[in-house]
Design a protein around this motif. Sequence first.
Motif, mmCIF file in Angstrom:
data_model
loop_
_atom_site.group_PDB
_atom_site.id
_atom_site.type_symbol
_atom_site.label_atom_id
_atom_site.label_comp_id
_atom_site.label_asym_id
_atom_site.label_seq_id
_atom_site.Cartn_x
_atom_site.Cartn_y
_atom_site.Cartn_z
ATOM 1 N N LEU A 143 75.596 -20.815 23.865
ATOM 2 C CA LEU A 143 74.545 -20.511 22.896
ATOM 3 C C LEU A 143 73.598 -19.404 23.381
ATOM 4 C CD1 LEU A 143 73.299 -21.199 20.164
ATOM 5 C CD2 LEU A 143 71.946 -22.982 21.302
ATOM 6 N N PRO A 144 73.108 -19.446 24.628
ATOM 7 C CA PRO A 144 72.249 -18.343 25.088
ATOM 8 C C PRO A 144 72.953 -16.991 25.032
ATOM 9 C CG PRO A 144 72.070 -20.224 26.567
ATOM 10 C CD PRO A 144 73.207 -20.508 25.644
ATOM 11 N N LEU A 145 74.248 -16.972 25.363
ATOM 12 C CA LEU A 145 75.009 -15.730 25.300
ATOM 13 C C LEU A 145 75.076 -15.217 23.864
ATOM 14 C CD1 LEU A 145 76.851 -13.605 26.614
ATOM 15 C CD2 LEU A 145 78.784 -15.172 26.240
ATOM 16 N N LEU A 146 75.278 -16.128 22.921
ATOM 17 C CA LEU A 146 75.335 -15.745 21.512
ATOM 18 C C LEU A 146 74.003 -15.169 21.045
ATOM 19 C CD1 LEU A 146 76.733 -15.632 18.787
ATOM 20 C CD2 LEU A 146 76.218 -18.061 18.472
ATOM 21 N N ILE A 147 72.906 -15.769 21.488
ATOM 22 C CA ILE A 147 71.576 -15.270 21.120
ATOM 23 C C ILE A 147 71.355 -13.865 21.675
ATOM 24 C CG2 ILE A 147 69.092 -15.641 21.404
ATOM 25 C CD1 ILE A 147 69.677 -18.653 21.429
ATOM 26 N N ILE A 148 71.815 -13.624 22.890
ATOM 27 C CA ILE A 148 71.691 -12.292 23.503
ATOM 28 C C ILE A 148 72.491 -11.267 22.707
ATOM 29 C CG2 ILE A 148 72.301 -10.917 25.537
ATOM 30 C CD1 ILE A 148 71.634 -13.390 27.239
ATOM 31 N N ILE A 149 73.712 -11.637 22.325
ATOM 32 C CA ILE A 149 74.558 -10.719 21.543
ATOM 33 C C ILE A 149 73.903 -10.411 20.200
ATOM 34 C CG2 ILE A 149 76.772 -10.495 20.346
ATOM 35 C CD1 ILE A 149 78.003 -12.166 22.629
ATOM 36 N N GLN A 150 73.391 -11.443 19.541
ATOM 37 C CA GLN A 150 72.733 -11.243 18.253
ATOM 38 C C GLN A 150 71.512 -10.337 18.400
ATOM 39 O OE1 GLN A 150 71.666 -14.811 15.940
ATOM 40 N NE2 GLN A 150 69.664 -13.888 15.606
ATOM 41 N N THR A 151 70.706 -10.569 19.425
ATOM 42 C CA THR A 151 69.506 -9.757 19.645
ATOM 43 C C THR A 151 69.869 -8.313 19.943
ATOM 44 O OG1 THR A 151 68.364 -11.725 20.524
ATOM 45 C CG2 THR A 151 67.373 -9.576 20.984
ATOM 46 N N THR A 152 70.917 -8.107 20.721
ATOM 47 C CA THR A 152 71.375 -6.750 21.028
ATOM 48 C C THR A 152 71.816 -6.029 19.764
ATOM 49 O OG1 THR A 152 72.143 -7.533 23.191
ATOM 50 C CG2 THR A 152 72.954 -5.389 22.457
ATOM 51 N N PHE A 153 72.543 -6.740 18.919
ATOM 52 C CA PHE A 153 72.996 -6.167 17.653
ATOM 53 C C PHE A 153 71.822 -5.786 16.760
ATOM 54 C CE2 PHE A 153 73.940 -7.277 13.148
ATOM 55 C CZ PHE A 153 74.785 -6.217 12.850
ATOM 56 N N LEU A 154 70.856 -6.683 16.627
ATOM 57 C CA LEU A 154 69.704 -6.425 15.763
ATOM 58 C C LEU A 154 68.833 -5.304 16.309
ATOM 59 C CD1 LEU A 154 68.690 -10.083 14.843
ATOM 60 C CD2 LEU A 154 69.899 -8.432 13.426
ATOM 61 N N LEU A 155 68.706 -5.245 17.624
ATOM 62 C CA LEU A 155 67.908 -4.176 18.233
ATOM 63 C C LEU A 155 68.546 -2.818 18.001
ATOM 64 C CD1 LEU A 155 65.537 -3.239 19.909
ATOM 65 C CD2 LEU A 155 66.833 -3.802 21.978
ATOM 66 N N ALA A 156 69.864 -2.753 18.104
ATOM 67 C CA ALA A 156 70.576 -1.489 17.878
ATOM 68 C C ALA A 156 70.350 -0.988 16.456
ATOM 69 C CB ALA A 156 72.071 -1.676 18.152
ATOM 70 N N ILE A 157 70.534 -1.873 15.477
ATOM 71 C CA ILE A 157 70.324 -1.482 14.079
ATOM 72 C C ILE A 157 68.857 -1.182 13.825
ATOM 73 C CG2 ILE A 157 70.634 -2.152 11.675
ATOM 74 C CD1 ILE A 157 73.229 -1.801 13.236
ATOM 75 N N GLY A 158 67.971 -1.976 14.409
ATOM 76 C CA GLY A 158 66.540 -1.790 14.209
ATOM 77 C C GLY A 158 66.029 -0.465 14.731
ATOM 78 N N MET A 159 66.548 -0.013 15.863
ATOM 79 C CA MET A 159 66.123 1.268 16.426
ATOM 80 C C MET A 159 66.544 2.429 15.526
ATOM 81 S SD MET A 159 66.784 0.695 20.516
ATOM 82 C CE MET A 159 66.028 2.254 20.991
ATOM 83 N N ILE A 160 67.729 2.309 14.945
ATOM 84 C CA ILE A 160 68.187 3.351 14.009
ATOM 85 C C ILE A 160 67.304 3.366 12.762
ATOM 86 C CG2 ILE A 160 70.094 4.096 12.531
ATOM 87 C CD1 ILE A 160 72.014 2.856 14.567
ATOM 88 N N LEU A 161 67.080 2.195 12.186
ATOM 89 C CA LEU A 161 66.299 2.102 10.953
ATOM 90 C C LEU A 161 64.865 2.580 11.161
ATOM 91 C CD1 LEU A 161 67.511 -1.362 9.599
ATOM 92 C CD2 LEU A 161 68.077 0.894 8.685
ATOM 93 N N ALA A 162 64.264 2.202 12.287
ATOM 94 C CA ALA A 162 62.878 2.587 12.555
ATOM 95 C C ALA A 162 62.725 4.098 12.608
ATOM 96 C CB ALA A 162 62.405 1.962 13.863
ATOM 97 N N TYR A 163 63.688 4.766 13.236
ATOM 98 C CA TYR A 163 63.612 6.228 13.350
ATOM 99 C C TYR A 163 63.851 6.906 12.003
ATOM 100 C CZ TYR A 163 64.331 10.941 15.156
ATOM 101 O OH TYR A 163 64.219 12.284 15.380
#
Length: 259
Positions: A143-163
């Motif tokens: 479960l912690p690994l899954l949360i890390i993967i999800q957060t990494t995915f959201l951060l990647a998309i979020g950085m693109i959208l923010a810019y």
Amino acid sequence: MKTYLKEMLSRKDLLYYLVRSGLKAEHRNSYLGYLWWLLDPLLNVLVFYFLIVVILDRGDTENFPLFLVIGLIVWRCISTTLNSSSGSIMRYSSIVSQVYLPKSLFPISFTLTQLFNFSFGFIVIAGFLAWFRVMPGWEIIFLPLLIIIQTTFLLAIGMILAYVTVFVSDIENVLQYVTRAFFYASPIIWEGGRLPPEYGWAVTYNPIAVIVTAYRDILMYASLPNFLGLGIIFVLSAAVIGFMLWYYSRNEYKIIKAM
């Protein structure tokens, strides 16, 4: 790039402040305050349960309320993170235009804020697990690994959208329809196996579907998640984050000019 990363690390106090202020701002004028972090997923489950089971006479999946609550809580984290990250830089435009700050800190802070909110969702999920007497197996260690993967995915998309949102403000409006499309194209309130074979790609190649299904596999079905799909999501997301950090370091001056 190294200088930019050092600047980000030197601003960790600012990151902490942004996360803390974001948490306070969400329910600042609410009577129930932080209790909404628990009430929101519960009310969502009630609404969709009434729609699917009572009105549409569907939802014959075993322990359907548990199936529903896992999907809705994970989806809430995904959608709120993307929507809030998209306008993260513009929200602090008055500060950004006056003081130099690594702009990537803003989508990072909003992602961490929603991650904190997401943790309260597990209290609701734990309650449903206990109510339906479903005990996760040893697979819960992932479960912690899954949360890390999800957060990494959201951060990647979020950085693109923010810019991009700095230059194209319509992105925030378009994003509402895009997230809505992904909601219905992902097994949030329905099982992926129910799609006709010709539409199977909507689950197989849908990162949100992979993530949501992985949570159900671990918490509800005591089975191993799709590690191949999760691994691809993580590697691609980490590569996007690395590229966006480099891109921010080279093009932040354009953000100032656009404001």
